[in-house]
Motif scaffolding. Structure first.
Motif, PDB file in Angstrom:
ATOM      1  N   UNK A 288      34.146  47.158  37.688  1.00 17.47           N
ATOM      2  CA  UNK A 288      34.755  47.586  36.431  1.00 17.47           C
ATOM      3  C   UNK A 288      36.276  47.477  36.485  1.00 17.47           C
ATOM      4  N   UNK A 289      36.868  47.520  37.678  1.00 13.55           N
ATOM      5  CA  UNK A 289      38.292  47.295  37.851  1.00 13.55           C
ATOM      6  C   UNK A 289      38.593  45.828  38.114  1.00 13.55           C
ATOM      7  N   UNK A 290      37.762  45.193  38.943  1.00 12.50           N
ATOM      8  CA  UNK A 290      38.037  43.819  39.373  1.00 12.50           C
ATOM      9  C   UNK A 290      37.832  42.796  38.260  1.00 12.50           C
ATOM     10  N   UNK A 291      36.825  42.995  37.424  1.00 16.28           N
ATOM     11  CA  UNK A 291      36.483  41.984  36.417  1.00 16.28           C
ATOM     12  C   UNK A 291      37.652  41.705  35.483  1.00 16.28           C
ATOM     13  N   UNK A 292      38.344  42.745  35.027  1.00 16.68           N
ATOM     14  CA  UNK A 292      39.474  42.547  34.130  1.00 16.68           C
ATOM     15  C   UNK A 292      40.626  41.840  34.809  1.00 16.68           C
ATOM     16  N   UNK A 293      40.894  42.182  36.076  1.00 23.66           N
ATOM     17  CA  UNK A 293      41.973  41.536  36.825  1.00 23.66           C
ATOM     18  C   UNK A 293      41.664  40.058  37.034  1.00 23.66           C
ATOM     19  N   UNK A 294      40.423  39.754  37.404  1.00 26.80           N
ATOM     20  CA  UNK A 294      40.020  38.361  37.622  1.00 26.80           C
ATOM     21  C   UNK A 294      40.156  37.563  36.326  1.00 26.80           C
ATOM     22  N   UNK A 295      39.737  38.155  35.223  1.00 22.99           N
ATOM     23  CA  UNK A 295      39.823  37.461  33.935  1.00 22.99           C
ATOM     24  C   UNK A 295      41.266  37.134  33.578  1.00 22.99           C
ATOM     25  N   UNK A 296      42.178  38.085  33.782  1.00 20.17           N
ATOM     26  CA  UNK A 296      43.584  37.847  33.467  1.00 20.17           C
ATOM     27  C   UNK A 296      44.205  36.817  34.399  1.00 20.17           C
ATOM     28  N   UNK A 297      43.899  36.905  35.686  1.00 21.15           N
ATOM     29  CA  UNK A 297      44.451  35.937  36.631  1.00 21.15           C
ATOM     30  C   UNK A 297      43.955  34.529  36.331  1.00 21.15           C
ATOM     31  N   UNK A 298      42.666  34.403  35.978  1.00 21.97           N
ATOM     32  CA  UNK A 298      42.109  33.085  35.678  1.00 21.97           C
ATOM     33  C   UNK A 298      42.705  32.498  34.410  1.00 21.97           C
ATOM     34  N   UNK A 299      43.003  33.360  33.433  1.00 18.60           N
ATOM     35  CA  UNK A 299      43.517  32.866  32.153  1.00 18.60           C
ATOM     36  C   UNK A 299      45.026  32.674  32.136  1.00 18.60           C
ATOM     37  N   UNK A 300      45.755  33.652  32.721  1.00 18.54           N
ATOM     38  CA  UNK A 300      47.206  33.614  32.624  1.00 18.54           C
ATOM     39  C   UNK A 300      47.915  33.346  33.951  1.00 18.54           C
ATOM     40  N   UNK A 301      47.184  33.463  35.065  1.00 21.65           N
ATOM     41  CA  UNK A 301      47.824  33.322  36.369  1.00 21.65           C
ATOM     42  C   UNK A 301      48.569  34.560  36.800  1.00 21.65           C
ATOM     43  N   UNK A 302      48.470  35.638  36.029  1.00 19.74           N
ATOM     44  CA  UNK A 302      49.141  36.897  36.308  1.00 19.74           C
ATOM     45  C   UNK A 302      48.401  38.012  35.577  1.00 19.74           C
ATOM     46  N   UNK A 303      48.716  39.247  35.941  1.00 19.89           N
ATOM     47  CA  UNK A 303      48.100  40.384  35.258  1.00 19.89           C
ATOM     48  C   UNK A 303      48.964  40.822  34.075  1.00 19.89           C
ATOM     49  N   UNK A 304      48.334  41.412  33.084  1.00 20.62           N
ATOM     50  CA  UNK A 304      49.020  41.949  31.912  1.00 20.62           C
ATOM     51  C   UNK A 304      48.461  43.338  31.643  1.00 20.62           C
ATOM     52  N   UNK A 305      49.055  44.318  32.303  1.00 20.98           N
ATOM     53  CA  UNK A 305      48.551  45.680  32.244  1.00 20.98           C
ATOM     54  C   UNK A 305      49.286  46.505  31.198  1.00 20.98           C
ATOM     55  N   UNK A 306      48.558  47.505  30.678  1.00 25.52           N
ATOM     56  CA  UNK A 306      49.186  48.444  29.768  1.00 25.52           C
ATOM     57  C   UNK A 306      50.165  49.344  30.504  1.00 25.52           C
ATOM     58  N   UNK A 307      51.159  49.862  29.759  1.00 32.40           N
ATOM     59  CA  UNK A 307      52.212  50.685  30.369  1.00 32.40           C
ATOM     60  C   UNK A 307      52.584  51.807  29.412  1.00 32.40           C
ATOM     61  N   UNK A 308      52.589  53.027  29.941  1.00 31.59           N
ATOM     62  CA  UNK A 308      52.904  54.188  29.130  1.00 31.59           C
ATOM     63  C   UNK A 308      54.373  54.577  29.243  1.00 31.59           C
ATOM     64  N   UNK A 309      54.989  54.287  30.384  1.00 27.75           N
ATOM     65  CA  UNK A 309      56.410  54.578  30.547  1.00 27.75           C
ATOM     66  C   UNK A 309      56.714  56.013  30.901  1.00 27.75           C
ATOM     67  N   UNK A 310      55.890  56.628  31.750  1.00 30.29           N
ATOM     68  CA  UNK A 310      56.149  57.999  32.186  1.00 30.29           C
ATOM     69  C   UNK A 310      56.037  58.088  33.703  1.00 30.29           C
TER      70      UNK A 310
END
Length: 522
Positions: A288-310
């Motif tokens: 459940x954690x790895x699948x999203x990371x793999x999908x982003x790396x395969x598509x963009x070559x990098x991760x794109x994570x959400x950020x709250x800024x706290x």
């Protein structure tokens, strides 16, 4: 006469009794046979006559075989071979131990150290390492492994179960979760792929199967159960490992952990092993954690994570009591990053985040993971406790990678400075004074910081026990701002009158980093 009369009668009774007993003996088997709920009674067939050498076969013992499952998955699991050019000789070279002549360990150490010795002339040499991986997209040639398996590699080669090999290129890596995505040319070989399953449905005690390349031996299958979930082994900010007793050894890193449906529910990553071999404690990144990371790396070559800024810290029992919370849960906001998504006042220092986008935040470490898994730019509801009152605020997430520079600029740790004699009040083992040009210069406190400066901390005092340092600035007490020593002492006095045992202080370092500390007042 009597005898002659009595004897025939007794004989007649004995004959009748014998007949009745025989009738019962015939009827008893039908009455003793249980009748199933949906079956009609039937006369059992006569049992076959067997000789002592023809005994019935005992039923099979133990769990069902996983041979069919393993056979269908081995083709998708690969061995990862990497090579790296390093400088030979010099410092850092591991010397081979001196052994007695004719030692039985000579051959072992020769093999172990021959690839680890630097060249005597200091010229570069290649060092090889092994790991595991698995194919997740046969059409595109996408292979998943661990980042530490391929880190700093000059060449990466993927070895398949049929003995074939393909060169691989690195698509992207994520050091925070230790995941890497590779790509091979699918035109050169017909690939077999596996898919991710839902690790959130897995329970402690469920059967799992690990496949990998332990010690470079090649495709190896081991079976075990899920021993625990949500393990934090302090390897990264999103630790949420599955623990398993399926044998995982060196070389298994990057290999898949399957459920009994042949779906990948984890990526085998780490082990606890004093001896270097498996002791039945291995850890896998949940799908459940790895699948999203793999999908982003395969598509963009990098991760794109959400950020709250706290910036956040745990909610202890003392902090929960100070905030009027019945139980200690959630993540306490210690500071807000300037220029971040919530720098508009929607979330404030002192707020406790208890739910994010419908997902519970029971502990501090839950929040970074659920935020990172959320899409950039998504508007989410965040449930907070502010001054003892529950409320919901709407925030729009930024991108973590874009905000890390902003956060790094505010994350300097406070330093231990010697206090001065500019004291106007003493409270809870601290000597405190007003922020003036002199104290700002002495403790290197920035002009944007306001509050009351701590000039000295008494050893073994309540403040010293909580790690409070001279040079820090008290900005709030019990979520109310203070700007003079008198306001600090008045606020502490009111808390004591209310029967409070602890005072919740917000402290700022000289760089502006904020943190909450509870100090006992009794």
């Amino acid at each position: 006469m009597t005898r002659n009369i009595v004897l025939p009668r007794l004989s007649t009774l004995l004959v009748a009794a014998t007949a009745a007993l025989m009738a019962c003996a015939v009827a008893t088997p039908y009455l003793a046979t249980p009748v199933l709920a949906q079956e009609k009674p039937r006369v059992p067939a006569p049992e076959p006559q067997t000789t002592p050498q023809e005994q019935p076969r005992a039923p099979a013992q133990g769990p069902a075989s996983v041979a069919d499952l393993a056979e269908g998955l081995l083709g998708a699991v690969v061995n990862i071979s990497t090579s790296q050019t390093v400088k030979g000789g010099g410092e850092g070279t591991v010397p081979m131990p001196q052994l007695p002549e004719g030692s039985p360990f000579q051959d072992f150490f020769d093999d172990f150290f021959k690839d680890r010795q630097g060249n005597s002339d200091g010229s570069p040499q290649k060092v090889q390492s092994l790991g595991s991986g698995f194919v997740v997209d046969a059409e595109k040639g996408i292979v998943v492994t661990n980042n530490h398996v391929i880190a700093d590699a000059d060449e990466i080669e993927v070895n398949f179960s049929d003995g074939s090999k393909l060169k691989a290129e690195l698509v992207g890596t994520d050091t925070k979760t230790d995941i890497a995505v590779l790509k091979v040319d699918p035109k050169l070989k017909k690939l077999t792929a596996v898919k991710f399953g839902d690790s959130s449905t897995m329970r402690i005690g469920d059967w799992v199967m690990a496949v990998g390349n332990p010690f470079g031996l090649g495709g190896t299958v081991t079976v075990g159960i899920i021993s625990a979930r949500n393990r934090d082994i302090n390897s990264g900010p999103y630790d949420d490992f599955i623990q398993t007793d399926a044998a995982i050894n060196r070389g298994n890193s990057g290999g898949p952990l399957f459920n009994m449906y042949g779906e990948v529910v984890g990526i085998n990553t780490a082990i606890i092993s004093p001896s270097g071999g498996s002791i039945g404690i291995g850890f896998s990144i949940p799908s459940e954690l790895a699948a999203g990371v793999v999908s982003q790396l395969a598509e963009f070559g990098e991760t794109r994570r959400g950020w709250l800024g706290v910036r956040i810290q745990p909610v202890t029992d003392e902090i929960a009591e100070s905030l009027g919370m019945k139980i200690a849960k959630g993540a306490l906001v210690a500071g807000v990053i300037k220029g971040g998504p919530v720098d508009n006042g929607s979330i404030l220092p002192g707020d406790v985040i208890t739910k994010f986008d419908g997902r519970q935040v029971d502990e501090m470490r839950d929040l970074p993971r659920v935020v990172a898994e959320s899409p950039v730019g998504k508007a989410v509801d965040v449930e907070i406790v502010r001054k003892g009152v529950e409320q919901t605020v709407k925030v729009t997430l930024g991108r973590l990678e874009d905000g890390e520079k902003l956060a790094d600029g505010e994350n300097a740790a406070p330093t231990d400075e010697e206090g001065g004699e500019i004291a106007t009040a003493s409270v809870l083992g601290m000597t405190i004074g007003e922020l003036s040009d002199e104290t700002r210069s002495k403790f290197e406190i920035g002009p944007e910081i306001s509050g009351v400066v701590i000039t000295q901390v008494e050893p073994n005092s309540p403040a010293a026990e909580r790690g409070i340092l001279a040079g820090e600035v008290i900005t709030e007490i019990a979520q109310e701002s203070v700007s003079s020593p008198k306001e600090v002492t008045d606020r502490i006095g009111k808390l004591k009158e209310q029967g409070r045992k602890n005072a919740l202080l917000m402290l700022a370092s000289k760089t502006g980093e904020l943190r909450f500390v509870t100090v006992r007042m009794d």
